[in-house]
Design an enzyme around this catalytic site. Sequence first.
Site, mmCIF file in Angstrom:
data_model
loop_
_atom_site.group_PDB
_atom_site.id
_atom_site.type_symbol
_atom_site.label_atom_id
_atom_site.label_comp_id
_atom_site.label_asym_id
_atom_site.label_seq_id
_atom_site.Cartn_x
_atom_site.Cartn_y
_atom_site.Cartn_z
ATOM 1 N N SER A 1 -63.943 57.202 -40.900
ATOM 2 C CA SER A 1 -64.453 58.567 -41.056
ATOM 3 C C SER A 1 -65.347 58.755 -42.275
ATOM 4 C CB SER A 1 -63.279 59.552 -41.118
ATOM 5 O OG SER A 1 -62.352 59.181 -42.125
ATOM 6 N N HIS B 1 -62.730 64.417 -47.550
ATOM 7 C CA HIS B 1 -63.767 63.509 -47.060
ATOM 8 C C HIS B 1 -65.112 63.912 -47.677
ATOM 9 C CE1 HIS B 1 -60.846 62.304 -44.023
ATOM 10 N NE2 HIS B 1 -61.672 61.350 -43.627
#
Length: 292
Positions: free
Chosen positions: A43, A270
């Site tokens: 990711s 993230h």
Amino acid sequence: MRQFRKRRVAGSVIAAVAAVLATCIVQPPATADTFSYVSLGGSFAAGAGVPPEAAGSPAGCKRSAANFSHLVASAKGYQLTDMSCGGAQALNLVTSQVPGQPPQFDALNAGTDLVTMLIGYNNGSVYSDSINSCAQNPPGGISSEVFTCEVRNGPRFSLEIAMNTGPAIAGAIAGIKSRAPSARIIVLGYPAIFPQQGNCVPRNPFSVADTAYLNRIEQELNATLQAQAWLAGVQWLDTFTPSVAHNSCQSPARRWIEPYSSPQGAVGLHPNAAGERAIADLVLAAIAGSGH
């Protein structure tokens, strides 16, 4: 007649695989003068949640058209085959992960010139399990300063990284070399997710002790990735050090990593668009240093 049918079925399978790989390619078809670039990873490489989503991204991969590999390819005019997919482990380099996402190594061949790989945090569920464990919310909305996440988990994440992730990354690098023998390989580390001191409740629901613990796990992982890159004689790219001042506890204008709570423009914990751009700049600098 049976032989003809077998050939026709085989041809259909090959065509289907080719169609899937075509959705990952964001540049024109390769020519003799085209520089072929393959991006591998999970990711953080995919740019999960960063708009816009890449055309043809398989459901569940959350692959962004603004992730670092797309930005690098655009800046350099490379033909990119982006195989990154959210949640990928090293095993997904050689096995399919979700429908429409073939093994990531399927994109590699003798004509591949550059490979970047940012993977390893999902191995053994280290990323998700450590964060979910430390994000337990007792009364007060913060993880415990006494019965800490480290006490609850013991050495299991460190052991997973040392005993399983390290060998998996060594095997991954060897696999790239065997499939793309002429490619330059860059193994990327993970950017700094957490502050080096303190915490930032309510953005991140972790105590000071648990924040330090999560930070230490990430640094152990990066050290393992770095060691495997060096042992294999491929390039290591540190993204952690340049991102320390841009961790998830910083202001929206400064951070490269979105916080656990109320993330904006990316999946929580993230890289956001600025983070993907920063990683792209580091990759571009590394490429420039080699003369490519």
